[in-house]
Design a protein around this motif. Structure first.
Motif, PDB file in Angstrom:
ATOM      1  N   THR A  77       0.832  -1.209   0.000  1.00  0.00           N
ATOM      2  CA  THR A  77       0.000   0.000   0.000  1.00  0.00           C
ATOM      3  C   THR A  77       0.869   1.262   0.000  1.00  0.00           C
ATOM      4  N   ASN A 109     -11.827  -6.366   8.648  1.00  0.00           N
ATOM      5  CA  ASN A 109     -13.114  -6.616   9.301  1.00  0.00           C
ATOM      6  C   ASN A 109     -13.228  -8.076   9.765  1.00  0.00           C
ATOM      7  N   ASP A 120     -16.773  -1.892   9.521  1.00  0.00           N
ATOM      8  CA  ASP A 120     -16.118  -0.621   9.829  1.00  0.00           C
ATOM      9  C   ASP A 120     -15.516  -0.136   8.506  1.00  0.00           C
ATOM     10  N   TYR A 121     -15.887   1.055   8.076  1.00  0.00           N
ATOM     11  CA  TYR A 121     -15.472   1.508   6.746  1.00  0.00           C
ATOM     12  C   TYR A 121     -13.985   1.885   6.677  1.00  0.00           C
ATOM     13  N   GLY A 122     -13.431   2.252   7.807  1.00  0.00           N
ATOM     14  CA  GLY A 122     -11.988   2.514   7.849  1.00  0.00           C
ATOM     15  C   GLY A 122     -11.229   1.219   7.570  1.00  0.00           C
ATOM     16  N   PHE A 123     -11.646   0.152   8.276  1.00  0.00           N
ATOM     17  CA  PHE A 123     -11.032  -1.171   8.032  1.00  0.00           C
ATOM     18  C   PHE A 123     -11.238  -1.567   6.577  1.00  0.00           C
ATOM     19  N   ASN A 124     -12.455  -1.329   6.079  1.00  0.00           N
ATOM     20  CA  ASN A 124     -12.793  -1.741   4.725  1.00  0.00           C
ATOM     21  C   ASN A 124     -11.876  -1.086   3.687  1.00  0.00           C
ATOM     22  N   GLN A 125     -11.598   0.201   3.899  1.00  0.00           N
ATOM     23  CA  GLN A 125     -10.699   0.902   2.959  1.00  0.00           C
ATOM     24  C   GLN A 125      -9.330   0.229   2.933  1.00  0.00           C
ATOM     25  N   LYS A 126      -8.850  -0.145   4.133  1.00  0.00           N
ATOM     26  CA  LYS A 126      -7.530  -0.800   4.200  1.00  0.00           C
ATOM     27  C   LYS A 126      -7.570  -2.155   3.507  1.00  0.00           C
ATOM     28  N   THR A 127      -8.654  -2.883   3.745  1.00  0.00           N
ATOM     29  CA  THR A 127      -8.804  -4.207   3.108  1.00  0.00           C
ATOM     30  C   THR A 127      -8.757  -4.082   1.591  1.00  0.00           C
ATOM     31  N   ASP A 129      -7.500  -1.661  -0.146  1.00  0.00           N
ATOM     32  CA  ASP A 129      -6.187  -1.183  -0.592  1.00  0.00           C
ATOM     33  C   ASP A 129      -5.177  -2.341  -0.633  1.00  0.00           C
TER      34      ASP A 129
END
Ligand SMILES: NC(=O)c1ccc[n+]([C@@H]2O[C@H](COP(=O)([O-])OP(=O)(O)OC[C@H]3O[C@@H](n4cnc5c(N)ncnc54)[C@H](O)[C@@H]3O)[C@@H](O)[C@H]2O)c1
Length: 279
Positions: A77, A109, A120-127, A129
């Motif tokens: 990333t 998540n 959790d959308y923060g986690f989702n963005q990382k996933t 990415d």
């Protein structure tokens, strides 16, 4: 009936003279680890890469010794990490790269026990990415540095949850759908520019660290085994298939999602599953 020999191993020099980067060998069960061994047997020269946190485990050094490859850390990333990886790789090979294996996945998540409906959308963005946009990042860095040779081949690992619902696969289903889309979109541009092909391999459930993170994995893998006329494909068989995609025998295959799943994806039901249901 005589036992069916699953694996008579031979080397064919399919990758003689080819040079590639293998991302994602965490331990000896990793699909990337199995693939690195096969690529080495087939005559390829390799560079191994993984996230700095994974390198600290130290396991990858055993593989590096076996396949005579340097290990260069990179968080996929991080564009600076990727730039450094490509620079060092091209220096090591004294030129361009012929193939790349993207064997990377991580769901925050799932890790944190968050149900799909409560993501959790923060986690989702990382996933997204780490597991999908990272393929774009890798291809883009190769593109900007003109790192891939003519007729190069890029393969990323995916799962059928991108097309059909497997509830416990959670947000990884969305990540895989995006990964397969990036494969087509970037595959178009790289094909036009340098005849580079980009494909995904949709692999059977396989007992690895990432695989075992899926809830109810044991039931899941047994079900897939019973639903596949050939049974589940294992990591070594996946490695064999990936070798063919890096070889010169598949030069015109691009922008495809290729199922390597023993027939699971086109099977409606099997006698074995019916028998189980009637019990
Ligand atoms: N195991 C299965 O059942 C299965 C089935 C189909 C597809 N796949 C896919 O195969 C690929 C490889 O997984 P695996 O099953 O070999 O498990 P694995 O856990 O051995 O490999 C996953 C790798 O991703 C790496 N990674 C995670 N975050 C990273 C980051 N930020 N930067 C760089 N690397 C990072 C990990 O260090 C690890 O090496 C994944 O894309 C996975 O989704 C697995």
């Amino acid at each position: 009936m005589a036992p069916i020999l699953k694996d008579i191993h031979m080397a064919y020099n399919l990758l003689k003279g080819k040079k590639g980067i293998i991302f994602g060998a965490l331990d000896e069960k990793s699909i990337a680890w199995r693939t690195a061994l096969r690529c080495h047997e087939e005559g390829a020269q390799l560079v191994l890469s993984n996230a700095p946190v994974a390198l600290r485990m130290g396991e990858i050094n055993k593989l590096a010794e076996t396949v005579h490859a340097p290990v260069i850390g990179a968080d996929v990333t991080n564009m600076d990490d990727l730039k450094k990886l490509f620079e060092e790789t091209m220096k090591h090979f004294d030129g361009g790269i012929d193939f790349i294996l993207h064997s990377i996945g991580m769901s925050l998540n799932v890790r944190k026990g968050k149900h799909y409906t409560e993501m959790d959308y923060g986690f989702n963005q990382k996933t997204l990415d780490i597991s999908a946009i990272s393929l774009h990042r890798v291809l883009r860095m190769a593109w900007e540095m003109d790192a891939l040779n003519y007729w190069g081949s890029v393969v990323a690992l995916t799962y059928i949850a991108a097309q059909r619902v497997f509830p416990d696969y959670n947000e990884m289903a969305d990540a895989k759908a995006l990964l397969e889309s990036v494969t087509r979109s970037f595959g178009y541009h790289y094909g036009v520019r340098k005849k580079v092909r980009v494909n995904t391999v949709s692999q059977s459930p396989t007992r690895t660290t990432a695989g075992s993170g899926v809830k109810g994995f044991d039931g899941f893998i047994t079900y897939a085994e019973k639903m596949s006329p050939l049974g589940n494909a294992d990591g070594d068989q996946c490695a064999d298939f990936v070798v063919t995609l890096f070889s010169d025998f598949t030069k015109m295959v691009t922008m495809q999602n290729l199922f390597h799943d023993g027939g699971f994806s086109t099977t409606g039901v099997t006698e074995s599953v019916i028998t189980q249901m009637e019990k």
